[in-house]
Scaffold this motif. Structure first.
Motif, PDB file in Angstrom:
ATOM      1  N   ALA A   1      21.342  80.813 -67.685  1.00  0.00           N
ATOM      2  CA  ALA A   1      22.686  81.247 -67.285  1.00  0.00           C
ATOM      3  C   ALA A   1      22.919  81.012 -65.798  1.00  0.00           C
ATOM      4  N   LEU A   2      21.904  81.239 -64.986  1.00  0.00           N
ATOM      5  CA  LEU A   2      22.041  80.986 -63.548  1.00  0.00           C
ATOM      6  C   LEU A   2      22.284  79.499 -63.289  1.00  0.00           C
ATOM      7  N   LEU A   3      21.539  78.631 -63.959  1.00  0.00           N
ATOM      8  CA  LEU A   3      21.732  77.187 -63.796  1.00  0.00           C
ATOM      9  C   LEU A   3      23.124  76.748 -64.235  1.00  0.00           C
ATOM     10  N   GLU A   4      23.585  77.285 -65.378  1.00  0.00           N
ATOM     11  CA  GLU A   4      24.906  76.923 -65.880  1.00  0.00           C
ATOM     12  C   GLU A   4      26.030  77.335 -64.936  1.00  0.00           C
ATOM     13  N   ASN A   5      25.801  78.381 -64.154  1.00  0.00           N
ATOM     14  CA  ASN A   5      26.809  78.877 -63.223  1.00  0.00           C
ATOM     15  C   ASN A   5      26.558  78.403 -61.790  1.00  0.00           C
TER      16      ASN A   5
ATOM     17  N   VAL B   1      26.630  87.817 -64.428  1.00  0.00           N
ATOM     18  CA  VAL B   1      25.752  86.881 -65.135  1.00  0.00           C
ATOM     19  C   VAL B   1      24.442  87.581 -65.493  1.00  0.00           C
ATOM     20  N   ILE B   2      23.893  88.338 -64.551  1.00  0.00           N
ATOM     21  CA  ILE B   2      22.648  89.067 -64.807  1.00  0.00           C
ATOM     22  C   ILE B   2      22.865  90.105 -65.904  1.00  0.00           C
ATOM     23  N   LYS B   3      23.958  90.847 -65.803  1.00  0.00           N
ATOM     24  CA  LYS B   3      24.250  91.893 -66.784  1.00  0.00           C
ATOM     25  C   LYS B   3      24.408  91.315 -68.191  1.00  0.00           C
TER      26      LYS B   3
ATOM     27  N   GLY C   1      16.858  94.928 -69.888  1.00  0.00           N
ATOM     28  CA  GLY C   1      17.846  95.148 -68.851  1.00  0.00           C
ATOM     29  C   GLY C   1      17.371  94.506 -67.563  1.00  0.00           C
ATOM     30  N   ALA C   2      17.953  94.910 -66.468  1.00  0.00           N
ATOM     31  CA  ALA C   2      17.573  94.357 -65.171  1.00  0.00           C
ATOM     32  C   ALA C   2      17.696  95.428 -64.108  1.00  0.00           C
TER      33      ALA C   2
END
Length: 109
Positions: free
Chosen positions: A19-23, A59-61, A95-96
């Motif tokens: 998700a981080l890469l996609e954003n 994104v993290i959530k 979770g994070a």
């Protein structure tokens, strides 16, 4: 600029990394170990511009969901050296945990 330190369970690290890469959010990934369950974690270090902090947090959530898991309690010996029974214990995992820290200076060499 802010430094986000995101600690996620290993089960969530691939989803979050993708998700981080996609954003188009760059991160440094470190292996770490949790204290309570002694399970594998991954710590992401993210240098983020102030205006993108909320976006990155979303994104993290969205990528790191908490869930319930059963663990066995550790075996303890009492004063008579008898082994106590173990039983499954339901705990919430996943979770994070995210720390947002101010950055005084940033250098890229």
């Amino acid at each position: 600029m802010k430094l986000l330190v995101a600690i996620v369970q290993d089960q969530d690290q691939q989803v979050l990394g993708k998700a981080l890469l996609e954003n188009d959010i760059r991160a440094t990934k470190l292996s770490s170990t949790g204290g309570f369950l002694r399970s594998g974690n991954t710590t992401f270090l993210l240098g983020v511009e102030d205006e993108r902090v909320e976006e990155v947090l979303e994104v993290i959530k969205a990528s790191c969901q908490s869930r319930e898991q059963y663990i066995s309690t550790p075996i303890h010996l009492d004063m008579n050296l008898e082994v106590s029974n173990t039983y499954p214990l339901k705990v919430e995992v996943g979770g994070a945990i995210v720390f947002v820290l101010p950055i005084e200076s940033f250098f890229h060499f």
